[in-house]
Design an enzyme around this catalytic site. Structure first.
Site, PDB file in Angstrom:
ATOM      1  N   GLU A 274       5.760   8.885  -9.555  1.00 30.47           N
ATOM      2  CA  GLU A 274       5.537   7.733  -9.693  1.00 30.47           C
ATOM      3  C   GLU A 274       3.672   7.633  -9.219  1.00 30.47           C
ATOM      4  O   GLU A 274       3.294   7.052  -8.349  1.00 30.47           O
ATOM      5  CB  GLU A 274       5.837   6.874  -8.509  1.00 30.47           C
ATOM      6  N   PRO A 275       2.889   8.317 -10.147  1.00 32.65           N
ATOM      7  CA  PRO A 275       1.681   8.138 -10.015  1.00 32.65           C
ATOM      8  C   PRO A 275       0.833   6.849 -10.407  1.00 32.65           C
ATOM      9  O   PRO A 275       1.414   6.497 -11.324  1.00 32.65           O
ATOM     10  CB  PRO A 275       1.069   9.465 -10.915  1.00 32.65           C
ATOM     11  N   ARG A 277      -2.651   5.647  -8.846  1.00 33.33           N
ATOM     12  CA  ARG A 277      -4.019   5.711  -8.881  1.00 33.33           C
ATOM     13  C   ARG A 277      -4.739   6.819  -9.601  1.00 33.33           C
ATOM     14  O   ARG A 277      -5.735   6.624 -10.042  1.00 33.33           O
ATOM     15  CB  ARG A 277      -4.523   6.139  -7.225  1.00 33.33           C
ATOM     16  N   ARG A 313     -10.931  -3.702  -2.290  1.00 35.45           N
ATOM     17  CA  ARG A 313     -10.833  -2.456  -1.631  1.00 35.45           C
ATOM     18  C   ARG A 313     -11.637  -2.192  -0.139  1.00 35.45           C
ATOM     19  O   ARG A 313     -11.533  -1.992   0.852  1.00 35.45           O
ATOM     20  CB  ARG A 313     -10.684  -1.311  -2.140  1.00 35.45           C
ATOM     21  N   TYR A 317      -9.898  -2.177   3.313  1.00 37.42           N
ATOM     22  CA  TYR A 317      -9.855  -0.753   3.861  1.00 37.42           C
ATOM     23  C   TYR A 317     -10.986  -0.156   4.269  1.00 37.42           C
ATOM     24  O   TYR A 317     -11.174   1.064   4.651  1.00 37.42           O
ATOM     25  CB  TYR A 317      -9.081   0.278   2.864  1.00 37.42           C
ATOM     26  N   CYS A 361     -18.103 -16.456   0.692  1.00 39.59           N
ATOM     27  CA  CYS A 361     -18.594 -16.847   2.004  1.00 39.59           C
ATOM     28  C   CYS A 361     -17.547 -16.056   3.102  1.00 39.59           C
ATOM     29  O   CYS A 361     -17.073 -16.829   3.575  1.00 39.59           O
ATOM     30  CB  CYS A 361     -18.457 -18.163   2.020  1.00 39.59           C
ATOM     31  N   TYR A 389      -5.990  -0.515  -8.288  1.00 39.81           N
ATOM     32  CA  TYR A 389      -6.074  -1.282  -7.238  1.00 39.81           C
ATOM     33  C   TYR A 389      -7.463  -2.175  -7.203  1.00 39.81           C
ATOM     34  O   TYR A 389      -7.657  -2.719  -6.218  1.00 39.81           O
ATOM     35  CB  TYR A 389      -5.922  -0.636  -5.743  1.00 39.81           C
TER      36      TYR A 389
END
Ligand code: LLP
Length: 434
Positions: A274-275, A277, A313, A317, A361, A389
């Site tokens: 299930e790739p 990225r 992202r 993260y 902001c 993503y």
């Protein structure tokens, strides 16, 4: 690392089309994808699996644009979905339901019905309660639901904690120690047909060892179940192969698949992967324009027209994305100097260290910290490795319409999603009247 995005005549291009032209035609911020990169990634998987029965189920959540799903469907891909919405996208893009696996911990009755109606390949079931519900729903519909259990192998994926899924403390899958009992239970439920076993341990993995450890644990269970008379048509080993954002050195698709096949030690079950990225991440960039340069007391800021709502992202993260000027330094046009203007001669742009930030902001609204850039107001920047993503996690925070998306193939650039309008954002909202 970004093979399909390269400088030609000092202009950063997607395949043969300059990003500056794309910005002019479609505006910024704008996601740009390379058709060749997408095709090439998929074909690398196909080539690596030659000789072993397999199905490559693209993880739709990484980038669900219909044009991307359509391209992958035409190449023969199956799809890994996590919602009824993603199923509808797959079907709308021409994907076959018979190649769809349905993952996720919270499938609703409506989603189960939709998937049973469509005739998907397999439900990746993540709990006993879900197993019971699926059996009931299938029974009401007079159908038999094909199921795998997503087993949590308790393997450390050695990735960011938010995207690690295969540890005991994570919400995903059924406990390794309970899997055997649950499989026996599933075997007894009338409206289910056990067809496979599934695991997915996390995302952005840059080593093969956790994948192998997970596969070995899955295989130990498969053997134990064979003794109970339960046999599988397929093993789904999930997604998670990482890409290079900065200096990571993830295994190639070929090496990753070879490692998985090696762990099988000659078994012949069909393998599903299930790739997400790895198929789209480095096939896309986020194109943005510098609105202002601001030289603060401690830091310099490049304020660009893309923000955390477009690419979350970095904010979420602390993820690193390389940021490159669209026009490379050597070719920077210098303002025509006249002695009177006092600017003097060919002007070398000055490189400075910038915080690359958006207009939202929030202090967390940054795309990159401490980047050395020789830029001026109005310049274009490309935020690299943004195909996965990026758009799929975008939002309308600060009432910012979502970016346009463009696909490039060779010398052709086509809009694959129009820039959202503010009017579209109002749809469905009503004034409260007493
Ligand atoms: N299969 C399942 C069941 C998944 O949950 C995922 C991703 C995949 C496959 C695809 O994983 P990939 O090959 O893309 O690593 N938003 C995060 C990533 C979250 C991944 C969630 N699950 C990020 O931006 O890094």
């Amino acid at each position: 690392m970004f093979d399909y995005f390269s400088y030609q005549n000092n202009q950063l291009c997607a395949e043969q089309v300059s990003l500056a032209d794309i910005a002019q035609r479609f505006g910024t911020p704008c996601y740009v994808y390379s058709h060749a990169a997408l095709t090439d990634g998929y074909r690398q998987f196909e080539a690596a699996f030659v000789g072993h029965e397999h199905l490559i189920c693209y993880a739709v959540k990484a980038n669900p644009n219909l044009a991307i799903l359509h391209l992958l469907a035409r190449l023969g891909a199956g799809f890994d979905i996590v919602s009824g919405g993603e199923l509808q996208r797959v079907l709308a893009a021409g994907g076959g339901a018979g190649k769809v696996v349905f993952s996720g911990v919270g499938k609703t009755v409506a989603e189960m019905r939709m998937a049973l109606d469509a005739g998907i390949l397999c439900f990746n079931v993540e709990s006993e309660a879900e197993l019971v519900r699926l059996n009931e729903v299938a029974g009401q519909m007079g159908k038999i639901a094909p199921v795998s259990l997503r087993v949590n192998p308790d393997v450390d994926a050695k990735t960011h904690p938010y995207i690690s899924t295969g540890l005991k403390q994570n919400k995903f899958g059924v406990a390794y120690t309970e899997a055997l009992t649950l499989y026996c239970r599933a075997g007894d439920l009338q409206h289910l047909r056990v067809t496979g076993m599934d695991c997915h341990i996390g995302s952005q993995l840059t080593e093969t060892s956790p994948f192998i450890a997970a596969a070995e644990k899955v295989l130990t269970l498969v053997d134990a179940l064979a003794n109970e008379g339960i046999r599988f048509e397929h093993l789904d080993l999930g997604g998670g192969l990482g890409i290079r954002y900065s200096d990571e050195t993830p295994p190639s698709i070929a090496d990753y698949v070879a490692a998985l096949l090696g762990a099988l030690q000659g078994r012949s079950e069909k393998i599903i992967v299930e790739p997400g990225r790895v198929l789209v991440g480095n096939a896309g960039v986020l194109l943005t324009r510098v609105e202002y340069l601001k030289h603060g007391e401690e830091k310099n800021f490049a304020i660009v027209d893309a923000a955390m709502n477009d690419l979350m992202r970095p904010a979420l993260y602390d993820a690193y994305h390389h940021i490159q000027p669209v026009q490379s330094k050597q070719d920077t046009p210098s303002p025509q100097s006249s002695p009177a203007s006092g600017r003097g001669g060919e002007r070398e742009r000055q490189s400075l260290i910038y915080e690359v930030v958006g207009p939202v902001c929030e202090t967390g609204d940054f795309l990159g910290h401490a980047r050395e850039l020789a830029i001026e107001q109005g310049d274009l920047l490309a935020v690299m490795s943004a195909g996965a993503y990026g758009m799929s996690m975008s939002s309308n925070y600060n009432t910012r319409p979502r970016a346009a998306e463009v696909m490039v193939s060779g010398t052709v650039a086509q809009l694959i999603r129009e820039r959202e309008t503010v009017q579209q954002l109002f749809v469905g909202e009503k004034t409260f009247l007493l």
